[in-house]
Design an enzyme around this catalytic site. Structure first.
Site, PDB file in Angstrom:
ATOM      1  N   ASP A  68     -16.444   0.078   7.060  1.00  0.00           N
ATOM      2  CA  ASP A  68     -16.565  -1.153   6.272  1.00  0.00           C
ATOM      3  C   ASP A  68     -15.928  -1.040   4.884  1.00  0.00           C
ATOM      4  OD1 ASP A  68     -17.801  -2.999   7.973  1.00  0.00           O
ATOM      5  OD2 ASP A  68     -19.833  -2.340   7.454  1.00  0.00           O
ATOM      6  N   ARG A  93     -23.195   2.541   4.656  1.00  0.00           N
ATOM      7  CA  ARG A  93     -22.155   2.232   3.667  1.00  0.00           C
ATOM      8  C   ARG A  93     -22.318   3.031   2.365  1.00  0.00           C
ATOM      9  NH1 ARG A  93     -20.186  -3.834   3.016  1.00  0.00           N
ATOM     10  NH2 ARG A  93     -18.430  -2.608   2.243  1.00  0.00           N
ATOM     11  N   ARG A 138     -29.172  -8.475   0.518  1.00  0.00           N
ATOM     12  CA  ARG A 138     -28.571  -7.220   0.077  1.00  0.00           C
ATOM     13  C   ARG A 138     -28.942  -6.906  -1.374  1.00  0.00           C
ATOM     14  NH1 ARG A 138     -24.381  -5.661   3.612  1.00  0.00           N
ATOM     15  NH2 ARG A 138     -24.941  -6.405   5.662  1.00  0.00           N
ATOM     16  N   HIS A 167     -24.341 -12.301   2.214  1.00  0.00           N
ATOM     17  CA  HIS A 167     -23.789 -12.056   0.877  1.00  0.00           C
ATOM     18  C   HIS A 167     -23.473 -13.415   0.259  1.00  0.00           C
ATOM     19  CE1 HIS A 167     -22.091  -7.738   1.695  1.00  0.00           C
ATOM     20  NE2 HIS A 167     -23.097  -7.634   0.849  1.00  0.00           N
ATOM     21  N   CYS A 261     -14.047 -10.908   1.086  1.00  0.00           N
ATOM     22  CA  CYS A 261     -14.687  -9.589   1.250  1.00  0.00           C
ATOM     23  C   CYS A 261     -13.671  -8.461   1.084  1.00  0.00           C
ATOM     24  CB  CYS A 261     -15.311  -9.448   2.629  1.00  0.00           C
ATOM     25  SG  CYS A 261     -16.580 -10.635   3.027  1.00  0.00           S
TER      26      CYS A 261
HETATM   27  N1  ARG Z   1     -19.968  -5.231   7.623  1.00  0.00           N
HETATM   28  C1  ARG Z   1     -20.038  -5.431   6.211  1.00  0.00           C
HETATM   29  C2  ARG Z   1     -21.478  -5.466   5.774  1.00  0.00           C
HETATM   30  O1  ARG Z   1     -22.281  -6.008   6.498  1.00  0.00           O
HETATM   31  C3  ARG Z   1     -19.326  -6.689   5.827  1.00  0.00           C
HETATM   32  C4  ARG Z   1     -19.246  -6.886   4.340  1.00  0.00           C
HETATM   33  C5  ARG Z   1     -18.570  -8.154   3.953  1.00  0.00           C
HETATM   34  N2  ARG Z   1     -18.370  -8.223   2.560  1.00  0.00           N
HETATM   35  C6  ARG Z   1     -18.648  -9.284   1.779  1.00  0.00           C
HETATM   36  N3  ARG Z   1     -18.284  -9.247   0.550  1.00  0.00           N
HETATM   37  N4  ARG Z   1     -19.304 -10.312   2.245  1.00  0.00           N
HETATM   38  O2  ARG Z   1     -21.847  -4.954   4.748  1.00  0.00           O
END
Ligand code: ARG
Length: 273
Positions: A68, A93, A138, A167, A261
């Site tokens: 990612d 991550r 998040r 997000h 993203c």
């Molecule tokens: N797979 C990543 C996650 O879930 C995707 C992140 C996408 N980034 C964003 N800025 N929305 O963290």
């Protein structure tokens, strides 16, 4: 409305090691096929679009085992020459954070370390003199106070309520200094009221636009780069005088990511915004 494009400096990360190996949002299905070569070609096209618009694209070296890492927006928040590093919610991550931190340090930004979960520009967007800060999935609410202290912009907390729009940058896009586009239903009733108050002229997106990650767009104040599948939104933006540029990021969308993203805005100092 002023429709002047502002030259941007972006940080991107080539999806060399991109894959969908785990699921940390509802878009991710590790059993579904992903075309990794196509992901790279689609990303290269996005980078070319930015270059053709006259923007500068810097690149951070991808790290094996961090699929990612292509989502550079989550690597930090960079405003007025200050870079706030990140702390990811998910262990998958976590190792991206020091890689991005090292890049900011080498690039000469004034570094700040997060005290709580903070997923960078994925959840923190500068608009209309405010830092719009998402929470609910998040970035921790507790991190919002630190953002205000570090950057000195008033922070507006926005509560995200739909797990598909986990997000802030999947539910809201900044079009220029005064204008945003967003999906009202992605926010709590109180946050919807705050957005109406701050941005009475905002563009309201439809669920169909949001479901193709249409709000995960990048604007320079005049040109808006967005997923080509978001046709309703593109039409509304053109009606407002923006020039829209559609890109296809079908493979990265399988990880829940779109153009924004993949793109971290580097704001050098006050003069260059
Ligand atoms: N797979 C990543 C996650 O879930 C995707 C992140 C996408 N980034 C964003 N800025 N929305 O963290």
């Amino acid at each position: 409305m002023t429709m002047d494009a502002t030259r941007q400096r972006f940080l991107m990360c080539r999806p060399t090691y991109f894959a969908v190996d785990y699921a940390i949002n509802p878009w991710m299905d590790p059993t579904a096929p992903v075309d990794a070569d196509l992901a790279v070609r689609q990303w290269e096209r996005l980078r070319q679009v930015y270059r053709d618009l006259g923007h500068t694209v810097e690149e951070i070296a991808p790290v094996a085992g961090l699929p990612d890492m292509v989502f550079a927006a989550n690597g930090g928040t960079v405003i007025d020459g200050k870079a706030m590093a990140v702390q990811f919610r998910d262990p998958q991550r976590a190792d991206e954070a020091p890689a991005y931190r090292a890049w900011f340090e080498a690039a000469g930004f004034e570094l700040y370390d997060p005290k709580h979960v903070n997923e960078g520009e994925g959840d923190i967007l500068l608009a209309g003199g405010h830092l719009l800060a998402g929470t609910g999935f998040r970035t921790a609410h507790a991190s919002h106070a630190q953002l205000q202290e570090v950057f000195g912009y008033p922070v507006i907390t926005l509560q995200l309520v739909d797990p598909r729009f986990y997000h802030l940058d999947t539910a809201l896009t900044v079009l220029d200094e005064q204008t945003v586009a967003y999906l009202p239903e992605a926010f709590s009733p109180g946050s919807q009221a705050v957005l109406r108050r701050l941005f009475p002229d905002a563009v309201h997106a439809t669920m169909a636009d949001a479901e193709v990650l249409g709000l995960n767009a990048v604007s320079d104040g005049r040109h808006v780069v967005l997923p080509e599948q978001a046709t309703d939104l593109a039409g509304k933006l053109r009606d407002r005088g923006y020039q829209t540029i559609g890109v296809d990021l079908s493979e990265l969308r399988k990880a829940g990511g779109g153009p924004k993203c993949c793109t971290l805005r580097l704001r050098q100092g006050k003069a260059s915004r």
